[in-house]
Design an enzyme around this catalytic site. Structure first.
Site: not given
Length: 657
Positions: A327, A363
């Site tokens: 993330d 990401e």
């Protein structure tokens, strides 16, 4: 930055005659180990830990066993303006905790100096090392990733026993496995299952975090989702693997749930705030907030880098996972001068003997300066490609001059992933993810509807490149519903036939809706729970067929860039080569893609014809003369072409020999 790696393992290490506890704190004057009873309620002992020259505090407890519950207290200067948060009234969770005895619950005392917190903070549990056999990952680039929020995915599944619903173990239930196999999933990507805490504004609103992107302990599983601990995760990974399905964990190493200056003191802040978090140079009391979550973990610090590497290794060694999705991964590559693909942490992950063959998905952005880094991560990192998402949405919405960008993304985004000399795409193509509209809501809502989140609809993205097909939200209008369904099918086709790795969020194959909420992180309820009885089986079957086609023809999942030298032709629907004028027509919305590919069913090289019509009218279609016997439709039970292509549709044909 001078730092000597310890010769011992941080955390709690079980031996034959006791347990050694070790925790890092450069600035604490004193660190105590607190031992608790089997219920984690009564503090039985408080032991001073000896300080070593490398900043670790250690103590050996003779006779301690697996199951011992513990925490730390750190004393020293309390001066938040100088980045020092030492408060011996705060029980602190071991950053290396492998198991916790309860979930985290937000309480105002966690942010008040001098307020005792032992009664509300989870206790770490000493665990016995139970490694599994580490096998090569099942998943390979070009495969099909299925993003799953474990709790939401199974809470309403009619065949899963109520005692299992909402847990990792439910993924191994035969009914759930059957759904994954029907779709042809290559790997499930589990949204965070490590322990997290609710953001402090949620409890007063009667809401709770349902996504898990607010961690405290980076390797301890959340008891809500994994009540059986690491054994439950390992057993589930093994059950999925037995069906040919890999497991990817979505992990958060960019921030923690201790949040900003007004947040909780639960672990890293109370142990060594200046080491674990990034601060504005020359202003140690001011946290850098490149994450938008209040703090930023200092991935450049050797202690933090080792914690991240050890956390990743823990899940490989003890659960056998295929890999990880990171993330806000730009944070992992941030050093003093900004992002670098050669940052120490990224390099160490790629070189680690236990991690170097794992699936790594970034990401590739954060909200800090220079935070958008799509295409700039080092191989073998795959990257979430929001350009594919946006270009596909804008094309199907009907915006002008969108054919070229859509096709570039559809073909693997060579413009992005070749710029550092790459010869293969590292794109993870997706149309929707946990963050944003569901696929069905994308074609049913022109604007977001986040009123249930308690922020007057201010939260969430405002620009979603969405459309509603003539009526906003829920409707009984048959024409509107039919148009929306056609759009979902066309979008699914665009995804499954695209080049590179693909990702689909659970439920998007069946028309799952969140009633237009595009920021449903705080909705642990029927808004996010998957209503299995409402799923459109026809859409599911469409996705399953597309997945089977993708597996049958390797060119669709190939990661090598197309060259145009015998591997692909770009044609009009009339079968003529596309001209510059065809590509640049303002509202160009039709295309015929001719691919050469092995056919695993016919066991020979064949041509595929992918016909795209985004217009609202039927278009004439003339396929090139077949080199084999004839052309047949793969989505229409091997029927021959009809000579036309319906509106808002993607069709795929193969030469039949």
């Amino acid at each position: 930055m001078t730092f000597t790696a310890p010769s011992f393992a941080p955390g709690a290490t079980l031996s034959g005659d006791g347990v050694e506890f070790a925790v890092y704190s450069r600035d604490a004057a004193r660190v105590d180990l607190c031992l608790f009873d089997n219920e984690g309620e009564k503090e039985l002992a408080r032991l001073a830990m000896g300080r070593g020259e490398n900043g670790f505090h250690r103590v050996f407890v003779e006779g301690a066993t697996a199951g011992t519950r513990y925490g730390f207290r750190a004393d020293g200067v309390y001066s938040p303006d100088h980045g020092l948060w030492f408060d011996p009234a705060k029980l602190l969770v071991d950053p290396y905790a492998r198991e916790l005895d309860r979930r985290f619950v937000h309480d105002g005392r966690l942010a008040v100096f001098g307020a005792e917190t032992a009664d509300i903070v989870p206790k770490a549990i000493v665990t016995r090392d139970r490694p599994v056999a580490v096998k090569p990952p099942l998943f390979r680039p070009g495969g099909f990733v299925y993003e799953v929020a474990v709790r939401a995915f199974t809470m309403l599944h009619p065949d899963v026993p109520e005692t299992m619903r909402g847990t990792v173990g439910a993924l191994a239930h035969p009914a759930v496995l059957a759904h994954l196999k029907r779709l042809g999933v290559d790997a499930v990507e589990l949204m965070p299952i490590t322990a997290w805490i609710d953001e402090r504004h949620l409890p007063p609103l009667g809401l709770s975090n349902s996504w898990g992107y607010n961690p405290i302990a980076l390797m301890a599983l959340d008891p809500r989702l994994v009540p059986g601990g690491m054994k439950e995760l390992a057993d589930t990974v093994a059950a999925l693997r037995a069906e040919g399905i890999g497991t990817i964990l979505d992990l958060v190493f960019n921030h923690s749930g201790e949040s900003d200056r007004h947040g909780a003191t639960l672990s890293m802040r109370g142990l060594d705030n200046l080491t674990y978090y990034r601060h504005v140079p020359d202003r140690p009391g001011e946290l850098i907030n490149d994450t938008g979550c209040g703090n930023t973990i200092a991935g450049e610090h050797p202690v933090v880098r080792q914690l991240v590497l050890d956390s990743l290794g823990h899940f490989v060694r003890h659960a056998g996972v295929d890999g990880f999705r990171f993330d806000l991964a730009t944070i992992l590559g941030r050093e003093a001068d900004g992002f670098s693909a050669r940052a120490a942490l990224l390099s160490e992950i790629c070189a680690d003997p236990l991690l170097k063959d794992r699936v790594l998905i970034a990401e590739p952005w954060d909200i800090g300066p220079g935070g958008y880094q799509l295409g700039n991560f080092p191989a073998p990192f795959l990257e979430w490609n929001d350009r594919f998402r946006d270009d596909a949405r804008l094309f199907w919405r009907g915006d002008s001059h969108r054919l070229g960008p859509f096709v570039t993304a559809f073909a693997g985004s060579a413009d992005i992933f070749s710029r550092h000399g790459g010869t293969e795409t590292r794109s993870v193509n997706f149309l929707a993810a946990h963050d944003g509209f569901t696929l069905a809501d994308l074609v049913s809502h022109a604007v977001k509807h986040n009123e249930a989140n308690g922020e007057d609809n201010r939260d969430g993205h405002n620009e979603n490149h969405s459309w509603n097909n003539g009526e906003e939200g829920a409707t009984t209008d048959g024409m509107v519903l039919s148009a929306r369904r056609a759009d979902v099918k066309a979008l699914l086709s665009s995804l499954f036939l695209s080049r590179g790795t693909i990702m689909l969020t659970a439920g998007d194959e069946g028309g799952r809706s969140q009633d237009g909420n595009n920021n449903a992180y705080c909705q642990d309820n029927a808004i996010t729970w998957m209503h299995w009885d409402r799923l459109d089986d026809g859409l599911i079957e469409h996705a399953a067929m597309l997945s089977a086609i993708r597996k049958r023809f390797p060119a669709l999942g190939d990661t090598a860039f197309l060259t145009g030298e015998g591997d692909v032709e770009w044609l009009t629907l009339a079968g003529a080569p596309m001209t510059v004028a065809d590509w640049e027509a303002p509202f160009a919305g039709t295309l015929l893609v001719l691919l050469k590919t092995p056919d695993r069913q016919q066991k020979r090289t064949v041509r595929l014809a992918i016909a795209i019509n985004r217009t609202h009218g039927e278009q004439a279609l003339a396929l090139p003369p077949p080199e084999g016997r004839d052309w047949v439709s793969l989505l229409a039970a091997n029927q021959p072409p009809t000579g036309s292509l319906p509106a808002r549709m993607v069709e795929i044909f193969v030469e039949n020999y």
